[in-house]
Design a protein around this motif. Structure first.
Motif, PDB file in Angstrom:
ATOM      1  N   LYS A 199      14.067  -5.603   2.518  1.00  0.00           N
ATOM      2  CA  LYS A 199      13.429  -4.397   1.995  1.00  0.00           C
ATOM      3  C   LYS A 199      12.847  -3.610   3.166  1.00  0.00           C
ATOM      4  O   LYS A 199      11.801  -3.973   3.706  1.00  0.00           O
ATOM      5  N   GLY A 200      13.553  -2.555   3.554  1.00  0.00           N
ATOM      6  CA  GLY A 200      13.152  -1.830   4.751  1.00  0.00           C
ATOM      7  C   GLY A 200      12.853  -0.371   4.520  1.00  0.00           C
ATOM      8  O   GLY A 200      12.476   0.049   3.431  1.00  0.00           O
ATOM      9  N   GLY A 201      13.048   0.421   5.575  1.00  0.00           N
ATOM     10  CA  GLY A 201      12.708   1.835   5.546  1.00  0.00           C
ATOM     11  C   GLY A 201      13.829   2.701   5.012  1.00  0.00           C
ATOM     12  O   GLY A 201      14.823   2.207   4.461  1.00  0.00           O
ATOM     13  N   LYS A 202      13.688   4.002   5.228  1.00  0.00           N
ATOM     14  CA  LYS A 202      14.629   4.974   4.652  1.00  0.00           C
ATOM     15  C   LYS A 202      15.632   5.502   5.675  1.00  0.00           C
ATOM     16  O   LYS A 202      16.342   6.465   5.414  1.00  0.00           O
ATOM     17  N   ALA A 203      15.655   4.907   6.845  1.00  0.00           N
ATOM     18  CA  ALA A 203      16.715   5.118   7.840  1.00  0.00           C
ATOM     19  C   ALA A 203      16.612   6.397   8.657  1.00  0.00           C
ATOM     20  O   ALA A 203      17.495   6.681   9.454  1.00  0.00           O
ATOM     21  N   VAL A 204      15.538   7.164   8.517  1.00  0.00           N
ATOM     22  CA  VAL A 204      15.474   8.459   9.206  1.00  0.00           C
ATOM     23  C   VAL A 204      15.265   8.281  10.716  1.00  0.00           C
ATOM     24  O   VAL A 204      16.039   8.802  11.527  1.00  0.00           O
ATOM     25  N   TYR A 227       0.836  -1.202   0.000  1.00  0.00           N
ATOM     26  CA  TYR A 227       0.000   0.000   0.000  1.00  0.00           C
ATOM     27  C   TYR A 227       0.871   1.252   0.000  1.00  0.00           C
ATOM     28  O   TYR A 227       2.030   1.230   0.419  1.00  0.00           O
ATOM     29  N   GLY A 228       0.270   2.355  -0.459  1.00  0.00           N
ATOM     30  CA  GLY A 228       0.977   3.626  -0.440  1.00  0.00           C
ATOM     31  C   GLY A 228       2.267   3.575  -1.235  1.00  0.00           C
ATOM     32  O   GLY A 228       2.302   3.104  -2.368  1.00  0.00           O
ATOM     33  N   SER A 229       3.350   4.037  -0.599  1.00  0.00           N
ATOM     34  CA  SER A 229       4.656   4.039  -1.256  1.00  0.00           C
ATOM     35  C   SER A 229       5.316   2.670  -1.240  1.00  0.00           C
ATOM     36  O   SER A 229       6.328   2.463  -1.906  1.00  0.00           O
ATOM     37  N   GLY A 230       4.755   1.742  -0.449  1.00  0.00           N
ATOM     38  CA  GLY A 230       5.357   0.429  -0.308  1.00  0.00           C
ATOM     39  C   GLY A 230       6.479   0.393   0.704  1.00  0.00           C
ATOM     40  O   GLY A 230       7.048  -0.667   0.980  1.00  0.00           O
ATOM     41  N   ASN A 231       6.782   1.552   1.301  1.00  0.00           N
ATOM     42  CA  ASN A 231       7.842   1.638   2.293  1.00  0.00           C
ATOM     43  C   ASN A 231       7.352   1.127   3.643  1.00  0.00           C
ATOM     44  O   ASN A 231       6.168   1.219   3.959  1.00  0.00           O
ATOM     45  N   THR A 232       8.263   0.607   4.448  1.00  0.00           N
ATOM     46  CA  THR A 232       7.871   0.023   5.740  1.00  0.00           C
ATOM     47  C   THR A 232       8.053   0.984   6.908  1.00  0.00           C
ATOM     48  O   THR A 232       7.847   0.601   8.053  1.00  0.00           O
ATOM     49  N   GLY A 233       8.447   2.218   6.633  1.00  0.00           N
ATOM     50  CA  GLY A 233       8.765   3.158   7.698  1.00  0.00           C
ATOM     51  C   GLY A 233       7.584   3.938   8.235  1.00  0.00           C
ATOM     52  O   GLY A 233       6.415   3.667   7.935  1.00  0.00           O
ATOM     53  N   ARG A 269       0.226   6.987   6.733  1.00  0.00           N
ATOM     54  CA  ARG A 269      -0.709   7.126   5.627  1.00  0.00           C
ATOM     55  C   ARG A 269      -1.621   5.923   5.475  1.00  0.00           C
ATOM     56  O   ARG A 269      -2.813   6.057   5.189  1.00  0.00           O
ATOM     57  N   VAL A 270      -1.076   4.744   5.667  1.00  0.00           N
ATOM     58  CA  VAL A 270      -1.828   3.513   5.399  1.00  0.00           C
ATOM     59  C   VAL A 270      -2.586   3.012   6.622  1.00  0.00           C
ATOM     60  O   VAL A 270      -3.753   2.608   6.522  1.00  0.00           O
ATOM     61  N   LEU A 271      -1.953   3.058   7.785  1.00  0.00           N
ATOM     62  CA  LEU A 271      -2.535   2.442   8.982  1.00  0.00           C
ATOM     63  C   LEU A 271      -3.047   3.444  10.012  1.00  0.00           C
ATOM     64  O   LEU A 271      -3.749   3.061  10.941  1.00  0.00           O
ATOM     65  N   GLY A 272      -2.685   4.710   9.872  1.00  0.00           N
ATOM     66  CA  GLY A 272      -3.216   5.711  10.791  1.00  0.00           C
ATOM     67  C   GLY A 272      -2.212   6.200  11.818  1.00  0.00           C
ATOM     68  O   GLY A 272      -1.073   5.729  11.897  1.00  0.00           O
ATOM     69  N   GLN A 273      -2.669   7.139  12.631  1.00  0.00           N
ATOM     70  CA  GLN A 273      -1.797   7.856  13.556  1.00  0.00           C
ATOM     71  C   GLN A 273      -1.200   6.960  14.633  1.00  0.00           C
ATOM     72  O   GLN A 273       0.009   7.008  14.899  1.00  0.00           O
TER      73      GLN A 273
END
Length: 214
Positions: free
Chosen positions: A101-106, A35-41, A47-51
């Motif tokens: 395949k993970g997040g963007k490290a921020v 879903y969304g960007s496909g990113n796991t971060g 965006r996909v699962l909520g606050q």
């Protein structure tokens, strides 16, 4: 030697915990990567699962970087803690538990700063929130913050020694490497920013201006 190798493996495995994937599957029966960007971060989770899910993922991703950085303090290793934090960031970005395949490290990079120098972490967090308020764009904020934080490692010892008392060249080099890495991980976002199609969040000056126009 062996104990240090074990600690590095532990740091990588901590970073590899795919909090967005696991929270999505367990509580929402969704694979966030579809879903969304496909990113796991954090951002895609919001965006996909909520606050609530987004905050949970942020906290977990932050703290796994912090805990990994603190491993040499806990177990008495003489190796610089920054290397262990870097191992966690590597795990977060290329997690063995999520097909690498993970997040963007921020967030995990923030965790490294929290474990290594809490004062510098809170300075960086304040900087991030100010830029986010101005831009209302998470991707742009992440890249700009990384750049300014790297420059701050060179400037703060002169103007705010209470935050960074002396030049820490390893911190600067790692921050520079992470800045380049984070910008590369946001390559698709840069394209959307240029075209004006990048998603924004409901926070900050930009959103307030849009609300007044409406």
């Amino acid at each position: 030697m062996t104990s240090n190798i074990i600690l590095f493996v532990a740091a990588y495995l901590l970073g590899s915990i795919p909090s967005g994937v696991w929270i999505g599957r367990i509580f929402f029966h969704k694979d966030i990567r579809k879903y969304g960007s496909g990113n796991t971060g954090t951002t895609n989770t919001f965006r996909v699962l909520g606050q609530k899910a987004g905050i949970s993922v942020f906290v977990i991703d932050l703290l796994k970087g912090t805990l990994a950085t603190c491993l040499p303090y806990i177990f008495g290793s003489s190796i610089n803690p920054l290397w262990f934090g870097l191992a966690a960031i590597l795990g977060h970005t290329f997690p063995i538990f999520a097909s690498f395949k993970g997040g963007k490290a921020v967030a995990t990079s923030g965790g490294l700063l929290l474990g290594y120098n809490p004062a510098f972490f809170f300075f960086s967090l304040a900087l991030y929130l100010i830029i986010l308020y101005i831009t209302s764009t998470v991707s742009l904020t992440s890249m700009l913050s990384a750049i300014i934080i790297t420059l701050s490692t060179l400037i703060l010892p002169y103007i705010a020694p209470g935050i960074l008392p002396a030049h820490d060249w390893l911190l600067t080099l790692i921050a520079l490497g992470l800045t380049i890495f984070i910008c590369l991980r946001h390559k698709e976002n840069v394209g959307r920013i240029k075209s004006g199609t990048e998603s924004t969040i409901g926070f900050g000056r930009k959103k307030k201006k849009q609300a007044r126009v409406k």
